[in-house]
Design a protein around this motif. Sequence first.
Motif, PDB file in Angstrom:
ATOM      1  N   HIS A  60     -34.987   1.393 -61.291  1.00  0.00           N
ATOM      2  CA  HIS A  60     -35.544   2.841 -61.600  1.00  0.00           C
ATOM      3  C   HIS A  60     -35.943   3.517 -60.063  1.00  0.00           C
ATOM      4  N   GLN A  94     -38.075   6.608 -58.141  1.00  0.00           N
ATOM      5  CA  GLN A  94     -39.168   7.634 -58.218  1.00  0.00           C
ATOM      6  C   GLN A  94     -38.601   9.303 -58.155  1.00  0.00           C
ATOM      7  N   THR A 150     -44.822   5.975 -70.389  1.00  0.00           N
ATOM      8  CA  THR A 150     -45.582   7.220 -69.897  1.00  0.00           C
ATOM      9  C   THR A 150     -46.821   7.484 -70.586  1.00  0.00           C
ATOM     10  N   ARG A 178     -40.736   7.983 -62.786  1.00  0.00           N
ATOM     11  CA  ARG A 178     -39.621   7.075 -62.664  1.00  0.00           C
ATOM     12  C   ARG A 178     -38.649   7.064 -63.911  1.00  0.00           C
ATOM     13  N   PRO A 189     -45.638   8.955 -58.859  1.00  0.00           N
ATOM     14  CA  PRO A 189     -44.548   9.913 -59.525  1.00  0.00           C
ATOM     15  C   PRO A 189     -43.835   9.286 -60.770  1.00  0.00           C
ATOM     16  N   ALA A 246     -46.685   6.325 -55.100  1.00  0.00           N
ATOM     17  CA  ALA A 246     -45.266   6.890 -54.568  1.00  0.00           C
ATOM     18  C   ALA A 246     -44.995   5.729 -53.306  1.00  0.00           C
ATOM     19  N   ILE A 299     -39.536  12.371 -56.671  1.00  0.00           N
ATOM     20  CA  ILE A 299     -40.442  12.839 -55.562  1.00  0.00           C
ATOM     21  C   ILE A 299     -40.435  14.372 -55.759  1.00  0.00           C
TER      22      ILE A 299
END
Length: 611
Positions: free
Chosen positions: A425, A427, A247, A450, A448, A336, A429
């Motif tokens: 994995h 997402q 990230t 994950r 988004p 997304a 949302i």
Amino acid sequence: MLGSLSSSSFAAAVAIVLGCCHLTAAEDVKYYWDIGYVKANPDGQMERQVIGVNGAWPPPPLHVSLNDTLVIEARNSLDTPTTLHAHGMYQNGTNYMDGPYMVTQCGIPPGQNMTYRIPITQTGTYWIHAHYGAQYVDGIRAPLILHNPKEPHKYDDEFIVTLEDWYHDQASGLLKEFLSWKNPGGAEPVPNGALIGSVGGDKHKIIDFMPGKTYRLRLINMSALAMFHFSIEGHKMHVIEVDGVDTEPMEVGNVRLAAAQRTSVLVTALNSTGSNYLFHADMDTDMFDNIPESLNYNSTGLIRYRKGAEVSRDKGEPDWSAFNDIDLVPLDGMEALGFDVTYSLDVYFNQYTDALNHGTFNNITYVMPKVPTMFTALSMGADALNATVYGPQTNAHMVGHMQDVQLVVNNFDAGNHPFHLHGHHFQLIERGPAPYDPTYNPRPKSAPARRDTVTIPSMEYVVLRFRADNPGTWLFHCHIEWHIEGGLNMVIIEAPDVMQKRIRVPQQILDQCAAAGIPTTGNAAGRQGFDLRGAPEGPYPYPLGWTSKAKGAMAGCILSALVGFASIIWYGWSSQQTYKPVATADDNEVLDAAETQGRFGRMDPDSAAIN
């Protein structure tokens, strides 16, 4: 550049060096695990039998690099079957290596070996644990680190920090107490303590820092139940990874990890060696039904700059501002997903017709089939596309190849739940207060967050999306071990038609199923087509209204009450006839004696008992 791994074994350092040097030539990274019973006393409070590896506990961390193949030669020296699950691994094309008992595997019989071969197609922080019964509560769990030869984050060294709740009693006994009619509310066993780096009590995990260096701390919650809050006094932390997904760095004051979640943080050391500092791994007591007086739920370790230096303490209140994982931004910027199919999953815990408290999705509690679900998908031809063949209690949900799948999970239970999806994995949302409004169309961020394990607080929902690009049978379940065993599981049947073309189960696994007497063809009952006679089913929710048994029971109660009332009236009337007194000056005394004799029998003044 990544420096030496002073916190890890020599084998770990070798694995990283190899990973950095062979960017093109993949290789097998081999481990031998003899899984057996040993004694351990990690918190200094009580020695107990645990499940260790190669005669020792804790099991060693596993290190492997991207594009290599992890090979674990596992021998089962226990007196029960066992399996291994590499938590968070995709297992694309190797669904049979995923490990959950009676989903993808029949278990390694006692005295036999199993060779796990797992191609490494991802990187990050993971862990490996047994997926049979509640064995991992007894200690068969270890970090699994997948190194990236082209690591996107810059740091000088790294440390693995495992967080574990610890029980003094054997998991099998705790499980019997949890799944008991004497526990109708479903109170989970409360741990006896917490371990950091597999030590606790008067022992403390020590992490050595050098001034000015930047360190990666790989935090792994390997607990059965407890959520932990991690923080470091006097230092800033930046999240750079969750559950194997890199990230954008995010500064945080506190990291919250539910069971099975992992988070990497970067910490830059101070420029002075004048003081040492505490770090905290505190159990979230909201997860516990009671807090024993002997439980120390605030665990600490030491960031050490110099041996013997004083411990500097933060002044004022600690920063407990835990980050919201939905705010994280994946480094790869993956957009997304939409969705082609959506499933709504309502989570409840209730007492069922077996008088036990069970976890359920949509009021169905999971019960293992007679045929492992993967084998049903592989052996049923076109019928494998119909969820019915997987049985009434596996809570099977079908998805097609390359569909974008949406899961809406409403947590209507009073507790928080960490839900884990095998093979993917997903997402994140959206989150919000339950129930989710199906007419609402969420607008996710362009990229988004994950992860593979998400915490859903009580009376909240979460919307998850993933792409069905990995044909297989994949569990979706709460990762609180007591809840797994209590039925809070479902199975996603992903593209069984493609599975039948791509997946070839190793003969070793088929032989172990045969040795255990477990069939590897047919539906959930081991039959062909939709003939499910004999498939495991039940327990069920107590039905609303009056059942025939309830009506019969009530009629019996009413009849017994009427007979009882009639007996009392008759007995009282006959007593009055037998003891009707002659009116004298002692009327009150005689009446008192008669009532006492007629209603209660004779009271022995010495024994105060009714004769």
